[in-house]
Scaffold this active site. Sequence first.
Site, PDB file in Angstrom:
ATOM      1  N   CYS A 186      13.657  10.198   7.007  1.00 45.14           N
ATOM      2  CA  CYS A 186      13.600   9.709   8.388  1.00 45.14           C
ATOM      3  C   CYS A 186      14.966   9.796   9.058  1.00 45.14           C
ATOM      4  CB  CYS A 186      13.070   8.285   8.426  1.00 45.14           C
ATOM      5  SG  CYS A 186      13.830   7.232   7.191  1.00 45.14           S
ATOM      6  N   LYS A 218       0.841  -1.204   0.000  1.00 45.64           N
ATOM      7  CA  LYS A 218       0.000   0.000   0.000  1.00 45.64           C
ATOM      8  C   LYS A 218       0.873   1.251   0.000  1.00 45.64           C
ATOM      9  CE  LYS A 218      -1.796   2.832   2.855  1.00 45.64           C
ATOM     10  NZ  LYS A 218      -1.843   4.118   2.156  1.00 45.64           N
ATOM     11  N   GLU A 269      10.107   0.670  10.345  1.00 45.59           N
ATOM     12  CA  GLU A 269      11.144   1.681  10.102  1.00 45.59           C
ATOM     13  C   GLU A 269      10.463   3.025  10.313  1.00 45.59           C
ATOM     14  OE1 GLU A 269      12.957   4.410   8.904  1.00 45.59           O
ATOM     15  OE2 GLU A 269      12.982   3.728   6.815  1.00 45.59           O
ATOM     16  N   GLY A 283       3.357   3.506  13.576  1.00 46.81           N
ATOM     17  CA  GLY A 283       4.127   2.288  13.839  1.00 46.81           C
ATOM     18  C   GLY A 283       3.708   1.634  15.143  1.00 46.81           C
ATOM     19  N   GLY A 330       7.110   4.645   8.192  1.00 47.43           N
ATOM     20  CA  GLY A 330       6.268   5.821   8.380  1.00 47.43           C
ATOM     21  C   GLY A 330       6.471   6.403   9.764  1.00 47.43           C
ATOM     22  N   SER A 331       5.431   7.031  10.286  1.00 50.79           N
ATOM     23  CA  SER A 331       5.575   7.738  11.562  1.00 50.79           C
ATOM     24  C   SER A 331       5.622   6.761  12.729  1.00 50.79           C
ATOM     25  CB  SER A 331       4.409   8.702  11.746  1.00 50.79           C
ATOM     26  OG  SER A 331       3.204   7.982  11.785  1.00 50.79           O
ATOM     27  N   THR A 332       6.257   7.197  13.795  1.00 51.68           N
ATOM     28  CA  THR A 332       6.342   6.384  15.010  1.00 51.68           C
ATOM     29  C   THR A 332       4.941   6.132  15.576  1.00 51.68           C
ATOM     30  OG1 THR A 332       8.576   7.131  15.462  1.00 51.68           O
ATOM     31  CG2 THR A 332       7.313   6.343  17.349  1.00 51.68           C
ATOM     32  N   GLU A 333       4.094   7.150  15.479  1.00 49.80           N
ATOM     33  CA  GLU A 333       2.733   7.027  16.020  1.00 49.80           C
ATOM     34  C   GLU A 333       1.984   5.866  15.347  1.00 49.80           C
ATOM     35  OE1 GLU A 333       0.618  10.569  15.157  1.00 49.80           O
ATOM     36  OE2 GLU A 333      -1.199   9.869  16.155  1.00 49.80           O
ATOM     37  N   GLU A 365      10.338  15.056  15.528  1.00 49.54           N
ATOM     38  CA  GLU A 365      10.681  14.945  14.104  1.00 49.54           C
ATOM     39  C   GLU A 365       9.870  15.991  13.338  1.00 49.54           C
ATOM     40  OE1 GLU A 365       9.322  11.431  11.836  1.00 49.54           O
ATOM     41  OE2 GLU A 365      11.370  11.285  11.102  1.00 49.54           O
TER      42      GLU A 365
END
Length: 501
Positions: A315, A207, A281, A264, A259-262, A412
Site C-alpha cells: 500500500c 478475517k 488503512e 474501506g 485493504g482497498s479504498t473502495e 493504485e
Amino acid sequence: MPKADRGTALAHQAEPGTPAERAEASWQYAPAPESRDVVSIKPEYGLFIAGEFRPAANGRTFGTINPATEEPLAQVAEAGQQDVDAAVAAAREAYEQVWRPMPGSERAKYLYRIARQLQERAREFAVLESLDNGKPIRETRDVDIPLTAAHFFYYAGWADKLEYAGFGPDPRPLGVAGQVIPWNFPLLMAAWKLAPALAAGNTCVLKPAETTPLTALLLAEVCQQAGLPPGVVNIITGAGDTGAALVSHPGVNKIAFTGSTEVGKEIARAVAGTGKKLTLELGGKAANIVFDDAPIEQAVEGIVNGIFFNQGHVCCAGSRLLVQESVADTVIERLHRRLTTLRLGDPLDKNTDIGAINSSQQLAKIGELARAGEAEGAHRWSPPCQLPDKGFWFPPTVFTGVSQSHRIAREEIFGPVLSVLTFRTPDEAVTKANNTPYGLSAGIWTDKGSRILWLTRQLRAGVVWANTYNRFDPASPFGGYQESGYGREGGRHGLAAYLDA
Ligand code: NDP
C-alpha cells in the site's frame, strides 16, 4: 527462445550497457530452492472459533492455490452468518470472563509465548507464506516473519504498562474487535491487528483474505500451542461477504480494516452511526522523490525496493518516481541497468527477487492499467523477461513520459509498475507529490538535511522515509491521510485504536 526455468535470471536481449556489463548481467544462478518439507499442508482447514477448528455451519469450503504454479493447496471453510455469530459470541465470552479481567502482566505472557513460537517456527511460516501468497522466500524469511514476531514482542511489552502510555491513568479496552485483512502481507497484517488489540485487553475475530488464509490458520495453531484461552482469538476464513458480515455484526465494538479504498469506504458507511470505533488503512500512490544531489546508486536501490519489493503489492509502495530533471536520464539509465539484474521466478528459490502476482484477478488489473498507460501515451519498458509457463506473473515495468493526468499516475496499480515523472524545483516536487487523493507515504532522496525537514512538513503523507524506503518497525506508527484512511497502527499510537481513551 525456450521458456526460462523458474529461478533463472531475467534473460537479456539487446539490453543497454557495455559488453562487460552485459556479460555480468547474463550470469545464470544455480537454483537454490528452500525445502517445502518443513510445511505440512492439510487437505482441509476449519474455522478457528473458541479455541478449536470446526467446519462452516453450512459445510461450505473454497480452495486456495499456489499463485506461482496454480497448484491447489487446500480447501478452507467459508464462514457464513452463523459462523460469524459463533465467533463473535466466543470472543465476547472470552472478553467478559477471561481476557478483560486478566492482569496485563498475564496477558503479556501469552503474547511473548506467541512471539517465541513464531520465531521457533519461522521457517515453516516463511515457506507457507511464499506458497500461498507467491512472494519470494527471501522476503517472507527476512521481512514478513521476523516483523510479525517483533510485533508480538513489542506489544507484549505494553500489556502491563497501559496506564503509562499517555491515554490517562486507567485506559480500558473496547471489547470485541472485528479485523479484516488483505492478501499482500497475510501474516504480518494479522500481527498488526491482533498484537495491539490483545495487549490492550480486547478479544478478536480476524478475517484473512480469501486468497491467503493459510498462515493465519497456522497462527491459530500457535495460539493453541501458547495456551491462549479459547475465544480470545477467532479466525474466520471466507470472502468479502464474510468480511461484510463481521463488519456489520452488532456484537463487535471495533473494526480494523486494511485493504482497498473502495471497500474501506463501504465499511465506513456500514459502521457510521453504530458507535463502533473504526480504523482504516487503505490504498496509496506514494511519491518517491529524487533530487539532483542524491546519492544516485543508493537512490536507485531505494527506487527498486520502493516499487518492486513484494511485486509492488504494497500500500505504501513508491509507485510514482519524481526525479529532478537534471538527473533524470542518469537515474533512468541506471534503473534500467539494475532491473536487468533482478531475478523473477520460483518464490521458494532463495535467489528470487520477484515472485508471482497473488491472483489472476490482480494480474488482470495490473495488465489493464499498464495497457491504459500505453494508450495514454506513456513509454513502457521492461527488462527482457521470460515468464514461467504457469502461474500469475508480471515483469518489472517502468513507464516514462508519464503526465499527472494519466491513470498510471493517479490510480493504485498494486503491482510491479513504476510511473516516472520529472520536476525542476522543490516546490514543483511538493505540488506533484501532493497531487493525489491518497496520502499514505512518501520518500525523499537528497544530501541536504534541511531539505528533508522542509519537505516532510510539506508532504501530505502519513509516513515519509528519507534516503531509505519501505522500512518498518513495530515501534513506529503507520497510517494515512485522505483516501489512504485514518487511524494509526504500530507504536504507542497503535494502542490508542484499541483503547477507550
Ligand atoms: P479488498 O479491499 O477487496 O480486500 C481486503 C479484505 O477485505 C479482504 O479480506 C476481503 O475479502 C475483504 N472484503 C472485501 N469486500 C468486503 C466488504 N464488503 N466488507 C468487508 N470486507 C470485505 O482488496 P482486494 O483483495 O480485492 O484487492 C483489490 C485492490 O485493492 C488491489 O488491486 C489494490 O489496489 C487494493 N488493495 C490495497 C491494499 C492495501 O494494503 N492498501 C491491500 C489489498 C488490496 P476477500 O479478499 O477474501 O474477498
